[in-house]
Design an enzyme around this catalytic site. Sequence first.
Site, short mmCIF file in Angstrom:
data_model
loop_
_atom_site.label_atom_id
_atom_site.label_comp_id
_atom_site.label_asym_id
_atom_site.label_seq_id
_atom_site.Cartn_x
_atom_site.Cartn_y
_atom_site.Cartn_z
N HIS A 1 -15.83 25.65 -5.87
CA HIS A 1 -14.58 25.84 -6.40
C HIS A 1 -14.31 27.54 -6.82
CE1 HIS A 1 -10.70 25.55 -8.33
NE2 HIS A 1 -11.04 25.72 -9.37
N HIS B 1 -10.91 15.41 -12.97
CA HIS B 1 -11.48 15.73 -11.78
C HIS B 1 -12.56 16.54 -11.92
CE1 HIS B 1 -9.09 19.64 -12.55
NE2 HIS B 1 -10.00 20.24 -11.95
N TRP C 1 0.83 -1.09 -0.04
CA TRP C 1 0.16 0.03 0.04
C TRP C 1 0.79 1.15 0.12
CZ3 TRP C 1 -2.77 1.30 5.47
CH2 TRP C 1 -1.94 0.80 6.53
N ASN C 2 0.20 2.52 -0.26
CA ASN C 2 0.90 3.49 -0.60
C ASN C 2 0.16 4.90 0.17
OD1 ASN C 2 2.64 2.71 -2.69
ND2 ASN C 2 0.71 2.22 -3.63
N ASP D 1 -15.02 19.66 -10.92
CA ASP D 1 -14.95 21.23 -10.13
C ASP D 1 -16.51 21.09 -9.49
OD1 ASP D 1 -12.68 21.51 -11.42
OD2 ASP D 1 -13.37 22.61 -12.77
N HIS E 1 -15.79 28.73 -15.24
CA HIS E 1 -15.78 28.52 -14.09
C HIS E 1 -16.75 29.53 -13.45
CE1 HIS E 1 -12.01 26.62 -14.68
NE2 HIS E 1 -11.84 26.07 -13.62
N HIS F 1 -7.65 19.44 -7.60
CA HIS F 1 -7.97 19.72 -8.76
C HIS F 1 -6.78 19.04 -9.50
CE1 HIS F 1 -11.43 22.44 -8.50
NE2 HIS F 1 -10.78 22.29 -7.10
#
Length: 265
Positions: free
Chosen positions: A86, A80, A68-69, A82, A215, A76
């Site tokens: 945002h 992804h 695992w990590n 938005d 946006h 973002h």
Amino acid sequence: MHNENKKPTQLLELVTAITRGNIKVIDLTMTLDRKVPTIVLPPELGQSWPFRMEEISKYNEKGPATYWNNFSCGEHTGTHFDAPIHWISGKDLPNNSTDTIEPEKFIAHACVVDCCREAEKNPDYLLTIDDVCSWEKTYGKIPPRSWLLMRTDWSMKKTPEEYLNLDDEGAHTPGPHEELIPWLIDERDVIGFGCEDVGTDAGQASNFKTPMPCHHLMHGRGRFGLPALTNLDKLPAQGTVIITPPLKIRQGSGSPVRVLALIEE
Ligand code: MN
């Protein structure tokens, strides 16, 4: 509540069609690794973390049975979602963050407008109302609460430099014309706008009359963004359903998302 006698016919038909391959699942997601391009903002502004991953253990002394990590990145990063919060225009809307958006909004129809020839000729290409109207003449009117996805094949760029395409004037990447956005909201009631480059606005959109219109206007009206998609060339113009749930981050402005598209064969 649940009616125990009623068989869930439509859902059973859906999974049967997926199993039989009559409905195909297309992954519209970039792979997250160190090479995933991160948006670059003017140096006086805050910066988004790039994607980083660090091993916790890999069947070794730190964890004999486990791999695992840890990872870190900005909200973002890569493909992804938005959320309206945002942008300042969406900051006071109800249900405007990743944890409060109604879950049914994460499953919606998508229309795909092919702009790859235009974007190849002109990296600053802007999708206009006229372009979408001529698309509608061929494929039909955009149904309410659809995503408008702008296909440019930009996700096929080979290096982060080509993908971000920066020079002294900023980024040169395609996006929606500023007049298209209010039209999509008011005349077509879209749920959001998606594209293949690093943000939903064109690279030069901070110089528009309304800066960053995708946006500012989309999020101001409770609509969403879906940048850095891939595989849009594998989708039909109409009739795709996309599944886009972001991580449920409290007051999150967005998150990396695994975007799945369902198409009928
Ligand atoms: Mn974003």
